[in-house]
Design a protein around this motif. Structure first.
Motif, PDB file in Angstrom:
ATOM      1  N   ALA A   1      53.204  69.292  24.000  1.00  0.00           N
ATOM      2  CA  ALA A   1      52.735  67.715  23.344  1.00  0.00           C
ATOM      3  C   ALA A   1      53.751  66.640  23.214  1.00  0.00           C
ATOM      4  CB  ALA A   1      52.526  68.124  21.472  1.00  0.00           C
ATOM      5  N   GLN A   2      55.197  67.234  23.038  1.00  0.00           N
ATOM      6  CA  GLN A   2      56.070  66.304  22.868  1.00  0.00           C
ATOM      7  C   GLN A   2      56.077  65.989  24.007  1.00  0.00           C
ATOM      8  OE1 GLN A   2      59.905  66.676  23.287  1.00  0.00           O
ATOM      9  NE2 GLN A   2      59.605  68.956  24.403  1.00  0.00           N
ATOM     10  N   GLN A   3      56.368  66.444  25.355  1.00  0.00           N
ATOM     11  CA  GLN A   3      56.245  66.479  26.735  1.00  0.00           C
ATOM     12  C   GLN A   3      55.126  65.294  27.303  1.00  0.00           C
ATOM     13  OE1 GLN A   3      56.032  69.920  28.952  1.00  0.00           O
ATOM     14  NE2 GLN A   3      58.393  70.635  28.651  1.00  0.00           N
ATOM     15  N   LEU A   4      54.018  65.313  26.793  1.00  0.00           N
ATOM     16  CA  LEU A   4      53.083  64.500  27.384  1.00  0.00           C
ATOM     17  C   LEU A   4      53.129  63.191  26.551  1.00  0.00           C
ATOM     18  CD1 LEU A   4      49.670  67.076  27.612  1.00  0.00           C
ATOM     19  CD2 LEU A   4      51.378  65.342  29.727  1.00  0.00           C
ATOM     20  N   PHE A   5      53.112  63.519  25.184  1.00  0.00           N
ATOM     21  CA  PHE A   5      53.516  62.307  24.034  1.00  0.00           C
ATOM     22  C   PHE A   5      54.406  61.407  23.571  1.00  0.00           C
ATOM     23  CE2 PHE A   5      49.525  63.925  23.479  1.00  0.00           C
ATOM     24  CZ  PHE A   5      48.566  63.635  23.870  1.00  0.00           C
ATOM     25  N   GLY A   6      55.990  61.646  24.779  1.00  0.00           N
ATOM     26  CA  GLY A   6      57.139  61.129  24.736  1.00  0.00           C
ATOM     27  C   GLY A   6      56.839  60.123  25.011  1.00  0.00           C
ATOM     28  N   PHE A   7      55.746  59.092  25.334  1.00  0.00           N
ATOM     29  CA  PHE A   7      56.466  57.646  26.352  1.00  0.00           C
ATOM     30  C   PHE A   7      56.289  57.172  24.602  1.00  0.00           C
ATOM     31  CE2 PHE A   7      51.433  58.827  25.466  1.00  0.00           C
ATOM     32  CZ  PHE A   7      51.300  57.419  24.328  1.00  0.00           C
ATOM     33  N   GLU A   8      56.998  55.813  25.617  1.00  0.00           N
ATOM     34  CA  GLU A   8      57.115  54.425  24.940  1.00  0.00           C
ATOM     35  C   GLU A   8      56.581  53.851  25.338  1.00  0.00           C
ATOM     36  OE1 GLU A   8      59.724  54.209  22.135  1.00  0.00           O
ATOM     37  OE2 GLU A   8      60.955  56.208  22.445  1.00  0.00           O
ATOM     38  N   GLN A   9      55.744  52.089  23.753  1.00  0.00           N
ATOM     39  CA  GLN A   9      55.316  51.817  24.208  1.00  0.00           C
ATOM     40  C   GLN A   9      56.124  50.383  23.774  1.00  0.00           C
ATOM     41  OE1 GLN A   9      51.268  51.762  21.658  1.00  0.00           O
ATOM     42  NE2 GLN A   9      51.645  54.255  21.436  1.00  0.00           N
ATOM     43  N   LEU A  10      55.894  49.416  25.284  1.00  0.00           N
ATOM     44  CA  LEU A  10      56.894  48.198  25.438  1.00  0.00           C
ATOM     45  C   LEU A  10      55.837  47.215  25.059  1.00  0.00           C
ATOM     46  CD1 LEU A  10      59.465  49.539  27.245  1.00  0.00           C
ATOM     47  CD2 LEU A  10      59.129  49.893  25.357  1.00  0.00           C
ATOM     48  N   PRO A  11      55.964  45.630  24.209  1.00  0.00           N
ATOM     49  CA  PRO A  11      55.828  44.795  24.556  1.00  0.00           C
ATOM     50  C   PRO A  11      55.780  44.201  25.912  1.00  0.00           C
ATOM     51  CG  PRO A  11      56.332  44.639  22.826  1.00  0.00           C
ATOM     52  CD  PRO A  11      56.744  46.166  22.863  1.00  0.00           C
ATOM     53  N   PHE A  12      54.836  43.191  26.863  1.00  0.00           N
ATOM     54  CA  PHE A  12      55.653  42.338  27.670  1.00  0.00           C
ATOM     55  C   PHE A  12      54.777  41.094  27.365  1.00  0.00           C
ATOM     56  CE2 PHE A  12      51.770  44.910  29.661  1.00  0.00           C
ATOM     57  CZ  PHE A  12      51.007  43.914  30.459  1.00  0.00           C
ATOM     58  N   ASP A  13      55.427  40.210  27.914  1.00  0.00           N
ATOM     59  CA  ASP A  13      54.766  38.709  27.684  1.00  0.00           C
ATOM     60  C   ASP A  13      53.708  38.240  28.689  1.00  0.00           C
ATOM     61  OD1 ASP A  13      56.283  37.549  29.907  1.00  0.00           O
ATOM     62  OD2 ASP A  13      58.628  36.892  28.815  1.00  0.00           O
ATOM     63  N   ASP A  14      53.837  36.921  29.253  1.00  0.00           N
ATOM     64  CA  ASP A  14      53.014  36.893  30.046  1.00  0.00           C
ATOM     65  C   ASP A  14      53.630  36.594  31.193  1.00  0.00           C
ATOM     66  OD1 ASP A  14      50.593  36.814  27.758  1.00  0.00           O
ATOM     67  OD2 ASP A  14      51.401  34.043  27.980  1.00  0.00           O
ATOM     68  N   SER A  15      54.499  37.045  31.353  1.00  0.00           N
ATOM     69  CA  SER A  15      55.537  36.968  32.639  1.00  0.00           C
ATOM     70  C   SER A  15      55.394  38.045  33.086  1.00  0.00           C
ATOM     71  CB  SER A  15      55.733  35.949  32.531  1.00  0.00           C
ATOM     72  OG  SER A  15      56.518  34.368  32.673  1.00  0.00           O
ATOM     73  N   GLY A  16      55.061  38.826  32.089  1.00  0.00           N
ATOM     74  CA  GLY A  16      55.266  40.379  32.414  1.00  0.00           C
ATOM     75  C   GLY A  16      56.844  41.342  31.914  1.00  0.00           C
ATOM     76  N   ARG A  17      57.456  40.124  31.010  1.00  0.00           N
ATOM     77  CA  ARG A  17      58.581  40.820  31.273  1.00  0.00           C
ATOM     78  C   ARG A  17      58.705  41.355  29.695  1.00  0.00           C
ATOM     79  NH1 ARG A  17      60.954  34.542  31.413  1.00  0.00           N
ATOM     80  NH2 ARG A  17      59.590  34.986  29.377  1.00  0.00           N
ATOM     81  N   PHE A  18      59.427  42.839  30.019  1.00  0.00           N
ATOM     82  CA  PHE A  18      60.303  43.771  28.986  1.00  0.00           C
ATOM     83  C   PHE A  18      61.554  43.606  29.157  1.00  0.00           C
ATOM     84  CE2 PHE A  18      58.376  46.179  31.950  1.00  0.00           C
ATOM     85  CZ  PHE A  18      59.925  47.012  32.386  1.00  0.00           C
ATOM     86  N   VAL A  19      61.558  44.322  27.698  1.00  0.00           N
ATOM     87  CA  VAL A  19      62.950  44.703  27.301  1.00  0.00           C
ATOM     88  C   VAL A  19      63.163  46.799  27.541  1.00  0.00           C
ATOM     89  CG1 VAL A  19      65.639  45.041  26.324  1.00  0.00           C
ATOM     90  CG2 VAL A  19      63.940  43.347  26.376  1.00  0.00           C
ATOM     91  N   MET A  20      63.224  47.196  28.024  1.00  0.00           N
ATOM     92  CA  MET A  20      63.190  48.631  28.851  1.00  0.00           C
ATOM     93  C   MET A  20      64.283  49.371  27.787  1.00  0.00           C
ATOM     94  SD  MET A  20      63.894  51.351  31.743  1.00  0.00           S
ATOM     95  CE  MET A  20      62.265  50.574  32.919  1.00  0.00           C
TER      96      MET A  20
END
Length: 167
Positions: A85-104
């Motif tokens: 479960a920790q392997q499958l659900f260890g993802f990050e949810q990142l917001p992105f703007d209308d141009s697709g920009r996101f901070v990693m």
């Protein structure tokens, strides 16, 4: 659940930002019920990241159940639901703007060996997010992606050189 296909390259932007290319941005947004939320995780086997939209969360729950049922049926004692479960659900949810920009986040940059740009490659229910140098180190089963990525990186460098040189 979203279906991810296609290929794209995006050089790193300023302030640690990256851009989710338009085709992937559209699929992620649709897969996330209109929300501009990109899910990123480390790939289990390769030195890269995978991306997907929020709709994949339901499928991950089903996958975990299937894997547990299989382990019970086949008497695989090594299966540990909590670890999986920790392997499958260890993802990050990142917001992105209308141009697709996101901070990693830095930890994802480290996990994916992220450098000066990202190569995106569709894989159906998710997409690969590669550092082009890491992709180039893979075996010949990745040849199509390697050649496409190298071409896109070269094209982006030529555009940047032309733009920066003003000629």
């Amino acid at each position: 659940m979203g279906t991810y296909s296609g290929k794209a390259y995006s050089p790193a932007g300023d302030k640690g930002r990256f851009v989710l290319p338009p085709a992937f941005r559209k699929a992620v947004k649709e897969s996330s019920g209109g929300s501009k939320t990109l899910c990123l995780a480390a790939h289990e086997k390769f030195d890269c990241l995978i991306g997907f939209g929020l709709s994949r969360i339901d499928e991950l729950h089903k996958q975990l159940d299937r894997e547990e049922e299989r382990a019970i049926r086949m008497n695989i004692a090594e299966f540990d639901r909590d670890i999986r479960a920790q392997q499958l659900f260890g993802f990050e949810q990142l917001p992105f703007d209308d141009s697709g920009r996101f901070v990693m986040p830095d930890h994802l940059r480290d996990l994916g060996n992220v450098g000066d740009g990202l190569y995106y490659h569709g894989a159906g229910e998710f997409f690969f997010v590669w550092n082009p140098e890491e992709l180039a180190r893979m075996d010949k089963s990745f040849r199509g992606a390697q050649v496409t990525c190298a071409s896109m990186v070269k094209e982006a460098a030529a555009k940047a050189s032309k733009k920066g040189g003003g000629k």
